[in-house]
Design a protein around this motif. Structure first.
Motif, PDB file in Angstrom:
ATOM      1  N   ARG A   1      -0.861   5.433   5.425  1.00 29.35           N
ATOM      2  CA  ARG A   1      -1.272   5.287   4.025  1.00 29.35           C
ATOM      3  C   ARG A   1      -1.904   3.916   3.858  1.00 29.35           C
ATOM      4  O   ARG A   1      -1.266   2.886   4.138  1.00 29.35           O
ATOM      5  N   TYR A   2      -3.150   3.899   3.443  1.00 29.02           N
ATOM      6  CA  TYR A   2      -3.895   2.643   3.317  1.00 29.02           C
ATOM      7  C   TYR A   2      -4.288   2.433   1.855  1.00 29.02           C
ATOM      8  O   TYR A   2      -4.973   3.272   1.249  1.00 29.02           O
ATOM      9  N   THR A   3      -3.852   1.313   1.300  1.00 26.16           N
ATOM     10  CA  THR A   3      -4.145   0.985  -0.090  1.00 26.16           C
ATOM     11  C   THR A   3      -5.482   0.251  -0.159  1.00 26.16           C
ATOM     12  O   THR A   3      -5.630  -0.866   0.370  1.00 26.16           O
ATOM     13  N   LEU A   4      -6.457   0.879  -0.791  1.00 26.74           N
ATOM     14  CA  LEU A   4      -7.789   0.288  -0.896  1.00 26.74           C
ATOM     15  C   LEU A   4      -7.844  -0.788  -1.971  1.00 26.74           C
ATOM     16  O   LEU A   4      -8.473  -1.837  -1.787  1.00 26.74           O
ATOM     17  N   ASN A   5      -7.199  -0.526  -3.108  1.00 26.79           N
ATOM     18  CA  ASN A   5      -7.158  -1.477  -4.224  1.00 26.79           C
ATOM     19  C   ASN A   5      -6.020  -1.054  -5.141  1.00 26.79           C
ATOM     20  O   ASN A   5      -5.181  -0.225  -4.758  1.00 26.79           O
ATOM     21  N   GLU A   6      -5.975  -1.563  -6.343  1.00 21.44           N
ATOM     22  CA  GLU A   6      -4.870  -1.276  -7.250  1.00 21.44           C
ATOM     23  C   GLU A   6      -4.822   0.188  -7.670  1.00 21.44           C
ATOM     24  O   GLU A   6      -3.772   0.680  -8.082  1.00 21.44           O
ATOM     25  N   THR A   7      -5.914   0.907  -7.578  1.00 21.68           N
ATOM     26  CA  THR A   7      -5.948   2.292  -8.048  1.00 21.68           C
ATOM     27  C   THR A   7      -6.133   3.327  -6.938  1.00 21.68           C
ATOM     28  O   THR A   7      -5.770   4.485  -7.123  1.00 21.68           O
ATOM     29  N   ASP A   8      -6.712   2.936  -5.810  1.00 27.31           N
ATOM     30  CA  ASP A   8      -7.111   3.921  -4.800  1.00 27.31           C
ATOM     31  C   ASP A   8      -6.334   3.737  -3.499  1.00 27.31           C
ATOM     32  O   ASP A   8      -6.022   2.615  -3.087  1.00 27.31           O
ATOM     33  N   ARG A   9      -6.074   4.873  -2.837  1.00 30.86           N
ATOM     34  CA  ARG A   9      -5.467   4.813  -1.515  1.00 30.86           C
ATOM     35  C   ARG A   9      -5.854   6.033  -0.701  1.00 30.86           C
ATOM     36  O   ARG A   9      -6.148   7.107  -1.247  1.00 30.86           O
TER      37      ARG A   9
END
Length: 740
Positions: A475-483
């Motif tokens: 699981r990779y968190t791209l930013n505060e809203t997207d993953r």
């Protein structure tokens, strides 16, 4: 006695556990008032922190539509289809695949089912017992690998779920204007030095359906006969559940139990007419078929969790049983075996059968989790299951005699003469596993290996195998809203029990016999899931997932070429590992308040799944049998806080399904389903809900292509072509919930 054994085994670790610090405080329980009164804001699916792709839905997501069973609740989650009768939701077909491809878990533990494919019918569990439902799309090393399509984890309320209690009572108006009742009560609080939750429910269930069949000699050909049928399924479900949790010996002891009883009568009555003429002069047969069913499900679990050996150790012991007793009779009167029509009966046939299936499972596990570094931890353990299944079937010799024309007296029916057949299944599974998990910046990951060993003895014949099942999730968190979420792994589907039994069952496949194959290997599948998820505002969420499964050693029916018990033109069918297949699809889900339009008290949800697969058989390429090509759920809820009221609706449509076996093909189509609810808070601690189900009078339409043998099937030389439609009317439910 069983409960005493369970308690003793669960407490046993206290005798040798090392001293440890007390567990951290559990989450604050929800008050009964908060659970009963959910007006004020829409409820959506949860955004979980699990590395494995998981969709989580709290009870509040379903509760406003007042589902009677877990099956009814699951009709609103992505990729779940059913091949049940109208108004029935029994065997979950996650991603459209046969129920044997889906793992049903209760509180993360597998449960035994009565079907020979090991599947569990989710309509056995009242919806009142659940805290949340999780759709687990991929595998993990610490869970059973029987999850080619994925897993449904039904999380029941535990002792920390509720503070206080509530009572639920109401009435149900069924399509034939019969009225039933529903009642439930739940209480949770401190007791006996720990926390205790108890619940019970009683609810009537009734499903009256009308069926109409037309049978032709071929598509577009001559109409041979019609059949008018009523099918009423009438019963009552009883349930009791309890959960107790206490801090003891430096650890936490949890004991839980669930008991569900289903009493049910299935009454099918049909009248068959020659040609398309519904008149006494063309009456062919009158048939009465009744099945009396009593099914008991019992599950007892013990778990002790303690800090020791530099980490956390869990001891688990469980007992589960499935007891199914069915008594079935069928009487048929024939009228046109001579030139004299109704009311003169020409021949009478009676069949009688008694079935008793008892399935018991003991399970145990020893698991340990400990950190390897500040960012990495290891989990390892061993899980074991011992299954014993006893099946006893008493079948009466068919009673058949000719009836002389009146005024000669009708002969007395001779007594039934029974023969008894039994089989015993013993299965032992010992599954060690190891799993690493960690977090580095925006990346969370989990990797594991599971080694599943299976030793099955059925009808005195052994079938043993072992499979290594690796799994990986990221699981990779791209930013505060997207993953981004991705997973890959290997899963397994064990053969059906009946497919392993080396006995010949006469006329088990239409006019053909069937003989099991004790040398069957399990199906295995490599699979991947890749998904994207975005948070919308504070409470909304949208997700897109793509999945693929490559299935090897596919288990399919085969023709031995040997003549069957019916003589010339009939065969003995068997089953074998015949090749490979692929399953793939796209899954979309959205749930969000319409805050951007100034409607923060209005929530909408949409989930849509496009499903496909490919497999080769003797007639060429097709999908996996009975896989629907899509399923769509669309709905909304709207809260009116100033009125202390709410309303909403859901619309569901499931695509066509096609199945092809030896000498028969069936296409199934379902109509759309619409449900609505109206809700009003009437006191500070009470809410009243009116729900309507099946408001579009959904129908199930089936097209049967029948042939004498496979050669005729390839040549399209029909034995019979049948059109059948089944329909039922709407169901209305008025329920009050009162917190205390």
């Amino acid at each position: 006695m069983k409960l005493a054994l369970l308690v003793g085994a669960a407490v046993a670790p206290l005798l040798f556990a090392q001293p440890a610090l007390a567990q951290s405080a559990q989450e604050t329980p929800t008050t009964a008032l908060d659970e009963v009164i959910v007006t004020g804001s829409p409820v959506f699916r949860n955004r979980t922190d699990d590395v494995v792709p998981t969709l989580s839905y709290d009870l509040e997501y379903f509760q406003r539509f007042e589902p009677l069973t877990v099956g009814d609740a699951l009709r609103r989650v992505p990729s779940v289809t059913f091949l049940s009768d109208v108004l029935e939701s029994d065997g979950v077909r996650l991603r459209g695949l046969d129920p044997g491809y889906t793992q049903i878990l209760i509180n993360g533990e597998r449960v035994p089912g009565g079907d020979d494919d090991r599947s569990f019918f989710v309509d056995r569990i009242p919806a009142e017992l659940i805290e949340r439902v999780e759709v687990v799309r991929a595998s993990s090393a610490n869970r059973s690998g029987d999850a080619v399509a994925g897993a449904i984890n039904i999380v029941l309320r535990d002792a920390y779920t509720l503070d206080g209690g509530y009572i639920r009572g109401g009435a149900i108006l069924f399509p034939d204007d019969e009225v039933g009742g529903t009642f439930g009560a739940v209480y949770g609080g401190e007791a006996l030095g720990g926390r205790l939750l108890v619940g019970a429910s009683v609810q009537d269930r009734r499903n009256p359906k009308d069926k109409f069949s037309q049978r032709f000699d071929r598509p577009g050909g001559t109409l041979d006969n019609t059949e008018i049928q009523t099918d009423v399924r009438d019963g009552t479900d009883y349930s009791f559940n309890a959960d107790y949790s206490v801090e003891v010996g430096g650890g936490t002891l949890d004991l839980s139990g669930v008991f569900v009883r289903t009493d049910r009568i299935q009454d099918e009555d049909s009248i068959e007419y020659r040609g398309g003429r519904v008149q006494n002069a063309d009456l062919l047969t009158i048939n009465d078929n009744d099945v009396d069913i009593q099914t008991d499900n019992l599950s007892l679990r013990g778990r002790y969790e303690v800090e020791m050996l530099g980490g956390e150790t869990r001891f688990k012991l469980g007992y589960a049983s499935f007891d199914d007793e069915q008594t079935e009779f069928e009487n048929e009167a024939e009228y046109l075996r001579d030139a004299i029509a109704f009311p003169d009966e020409d021949r009478f046939t009676a069949d009688f059968e008694i079935r008793d299936l008892q399935d018991e499972e003991w399970s145990g596990a020893l698991e340990h989790t400990r950190p390897l570094s500040d960012t990495t931890e290891i989990e390892f353990g061993i899980q074991a299951v011992q299954k014993d299944r006893d099946s006893v079937t008493r079948v009466a010799d068919r009673v058949r005699f000719n009836v002389p024309n009146a005024p000669a007296p009708r002969p007395a029916q001779p007594p039934f003469v029974f023969s008894t057949s039994t089989y015993v299944i013993e299965e032992t599974r010992i599954d060690p596993y190891v799993m690493l998990s960690g977090e580095q910046g925006a990346l969370k990951w989990e990797a594991g290996l599971r080694y599943e060993t299976t030793d099955t003895t059925i009808a005195g014949v052994d079938n043993d195998y072992a499979e290594l099942l690796p799994s990986l999730s990221l699981r990779y968190t791209l930013n505060e809203t997207d993953r981004l979420i991705a997973s890959a792994g290997r899963t397994i589907r064990r053969p059906r029990f009946n497919d392993l039994a080396p006995v010949t069952l006469e006329e088990e496949r239409g006019d053909n016999d069937f003989r099991g194959n004790p040398l069957l290997e399990p199906e295995t599948a490599w699979g991947i899931d890749v998904g994207f998820e975005r948070r919308l505002g504070r409470r909304g969420i949208v997700g897109l997932n793509v999945f693929y499964r490559d299935v090897t050693d596919l288990i399919e029916d085969v023709n031995t070429g040997l003549q069957g018990s019916g003589g010339a033109g009939t065969f003995i069918e068997s089953i074998d590992n015949v090749g490979d297949g692929q399953v793939y699809g796209v899954e979309f889900d959205l749930s969000t308040p319409l805050t951007v339009f100034g409607l923060e008290n209005t929530g909408v949800f949409l989930n849509a799944s496009w499903l496909d697969s490919q497999v080769e058989d003797a007639l060429g390429e097709r999908r996996f049998n009975d896989q629907s090509d899509y399923v769509v759920n669309l709905g909304f809820t709207h809260d009116i806080p100033s009125w202390q009221a709410a309303f909403g609706a859901t619309y569901r449509k499931q695509g066509d399904a096609f199945g092809r076996v030896f000498a028969e093909e069936v296409t199934t189509r379902y109509g759309a389903d619409l449900e609505v609810f109206l809700e009003k808070r009437i006191f500070s601690n009470a809410v009243l809900r009116l729900t309507g189900i099946n408001l579009l009078d959904s129908s199930k339409d089936e097209v049967f292509d029948k042939f004498d043998d496979q050669a005729d099937q390839i040549a399209r030389d029909y034995d019979e072509f049948e059109l059948e439609t089944e329909s039922a009317g709407p169901v209305f439910q008025l329920v009050m919930r009162v917190a205390f």
